[in-house]
Enzyme design. Structure first.
Site, PDB file in Angstrom:
ATOM      1  N   HIS A 112       8.319  27.401   6.972  1.00 49.54           N
ATOM      2  CA  HIS A 112       7.603  28.287   7.885  1.00 49.54           C
ATOM      3  C   HIS A 112       7.054  29.497   7.145  1.00 49.54           C
ATOM      4  O   HIS A 112       7.393  29.749   5.987  1.00 49.54           O
ATOM      5  CB  HIS A 112       8.528  28.753   9.021  1.00 49.54           C
ATOM      6  CG  HIS A 112       9.627  29.642   8.539  1.00 49.54           C
ATOM      7  ND1 HIS A 112      10.699  29.165   7.817  1.00 49.54           N
ATOM      8  CD2 HIS A 112       9.816  30.976   8.639  1.00 49.54           C
ATOM      9  CE1 HIS A 112      11.505  30.170   7.509  1.00 49.54           C
ATOM     10  NE2 HIS A 112      10.988  31.288   7.987  1.00 49.54           N
ATOM     11  N   ASP A 114       6.842  33.554   8.027  1.00 59.48           N
ATOM     12  CA  ASP A 114       7.429  34.474   9.004  1.00 59.48           C
ATOM     13  C   ASP A 114       6.364  35.053   9.942  1.00 59.48           C
ATOM     14  O   ASP A 114       5.329  35.560   9.481  1.00 59.48           O
ATOM     15  CB  ASP A 114       8.132  35.636   8.290  1.00 59.48           C
ATOM     16  CG  ASP A 114       9.422  35.191   7.609  1.00 59.48           C
ATOM     17  OD1 ASP A 114      10.006  34.180   8.031  1.00 59.48           O
ATOM     18  OD2 ASP A 114       9.833  35.875   6.646  1.00 59.48           O
ATOM     19  N   HIS A 264       8.279  29.360   3.214  1.00 59.78           N
ATOM     20  CA  HIS A 264       9.600  29.299   2.596  1.00 59.78           C
ATOM     21  C   HIS A 264      10.526  28.431   3.460  1.00 59.78           C
ATOM     22  O   HIS A 264      10.247  28.172   4.627  1.00 59.78           O
ATOM     23  CB  HIS A 264      10.191  30.689   2.356  1.00 59.78           C
ATOM     24  CG  HIS A 264      10.228  31.546   3.576  1.00 59.78           C
ATOM     25  ND1 HIS A 264       9.102  32.117   4.115  1.00 59.78           N
ATOM     26  CD2 HIS A 264      11.252  31.922   4.376  1.00 59.78           C
ATOM     27  CE1 HIS A 264       9.430  32.808   5.194  1.00 59.78           C
ATOM     28  NE2 HIS A 264      10.729  32.705   5.378  1.00 59.78           N
ATOM     29  N   ARG A 280      17.424  41.755   4.899  1.00 66.47           N
ATOM     30  CA  ARG A 280      15.979  41.492   4.861  1.00 66.47           C
ATOM     31  C   ARG A 280      15.189  42.631   5.491  1.00 66.47           C
ATOM     32  O   ARG A 280      15.545  43.134   6.563  1.00 66.47           O
ATOM     33  CB  ARG A 280      15.660  40.212   5.633  1.00 66.47           C
ATOM     34  CG  ARG A 280      14.272  39.691   5.315  1.00 66.47           C
ATOM     35  CD  ARG A 280      13.849  38.585   6.263  1.00 66.47           C
ATOM     36  NE  ARG A 280      12.900  39.113   7.238  1.00 66.47           N
ATOM     37  CZ  ARG A 280      12.234  38.363   8.097  1.00 66.47           C
ATOM     38  NH1 ARG A 280      12.406  37.062   8.125  1.00 66.47           N
ATOM     39  NH2 ARG A 280      11.385  38.909   8.942  1.00 66.47           N
TER      40      ARG A 280
HETATM   41 FE   LIG Z   1      11.698  33.186   7.268  1.00 66.72          FE
END
Ligand SMILES: [Fe+2]
Length: 286
Positions: A112, A114, A264, A280
């Site tokens: 996917h 983000d 990723h 993150r």
């Molecule tokens: Fe992701």
């Protein structure tokens, strides 16, 4: 004089950078160089041995654009994975305290990009490895620019100008978002946006494929059968081995990518081998 050095991680994309210490504030010429390298590396940058605090993580994120601080508003299902006191930091982890998950356990266990389902998708994501299993838990990245370049001219011409629907509903039905959106599929369906199949990068202008198995449900100008066939071909094409970099995490790695150029995939094979905790942050376009 800058001590920043870099080496390629693959022939087409990704760079490992040395001579940077994110626990200190960087000089403006170093920041300018890193921003340029982010483009030159087609989105994927790796920094080793960055023993940084959450505040350092937020500061380094600000070098690359606007730091997203409204994750809890954009994605309320993720609100309880935020680090206390840091609305900018979202935790990815299989750890639990008193039975409560510390972070999102199965984040991104499928290809996917983000936030491709958002009207204004975030440009980048930056992970800091704080705790790692003894083996496993790699993250795989791809190069959507090289994947675009490798398509035949007639295929590039056909795809240019087409648009695709991106929706969280697809991830909620088919992948790990199922947990977060159980009983809330109507909410997931509302999280959708239409995007060009070939995206010109908003900073560099370089074209790249911009469809991903996680969120892209349909190419709107094609029939359903045509869309299914073309998307299947593009998903297989863009994840061919020559477009991939597989990252084996080391403690205090900082790795970042560009959602307009990279997909990723988080490999969920580590749970029998220890705890994993990554912090993150998210970078929005300036
Ligand atoms: Fe992701």
């Amino acid at each position: 004089m800058s001590e920043i050095k870099y080496r390629p991680l693959t022939p087409t994309f990704g760079m490992e950078i040395t001579g940077v210490d994110f626990s200190k504030e960087l000089a403006s010429d170093d920041i300018a160089l890193l921003k340029q390298l982010w483009i030159d590396a087609s989105g994927m940058l790796l920094f080793r041995d960055q023993n940084i605090t959450p505040a350092d993580h937020v500061r380094l994120t600000s070098y690359f654009g606007k730091v997203q601080d409204d994750i809890a508003i954009q994605a309320p299902v993720l609100a309880h994975y935020l680090l206390d006191g840091y609305p900018e930091i979202y935790r990815v982890s299989n750890k639990k305290i008193d039975g409560k998950p510390l972070g999102r356990e199965d984040a991104g266990t499928y290809w996917h990009s983000d936030g491709s389902w958002m009207q204004q998708a975030p440009r980048g994501s930056i992970l800091h490895a704080i705790e790692l299993p003894s083996v496993g838990g790699d993250t795989i990245f791809n190069d959507m620019g090289a994947a675009y370049d490798a398509l035949s001219e007639p295929m590039r011409t056909m795809l240019d100008g087409l648009t695709a629907m991106h929706t969280v509903l697809k991830a909620a039905l088919e992948s790990s978002y199922a947990k977060e959106y159980a009983g809330k599929l109507d909410q997931a369906a509302q999280k959708s946006a239409t995007k060009p199949v070939i995206l010109r990068h908003p900073v560099s202008g370089r074209p790249a494929l911009y469809v991903n198995p996680g969120f892209t449900s349909r190419i709107l100008e094609l029939s359903a059968a045509e869309s299914d066939a073309v998307l299947k071909m593009l998903f297989e094409h863009s994840t061919r081995p020559e477009f991939l970099y597989r990252h084996q995490w080391r403690l205090h790695d900082v790795a970042m990518w560009d959602n307009f150029t990279n997909m990723h995939f988080a490999v969920a094979n580590y749970k029998a081998h220890g705890w994993r905790l990554l912090n993150r942050t998210t970078v929005l376009l300036d």
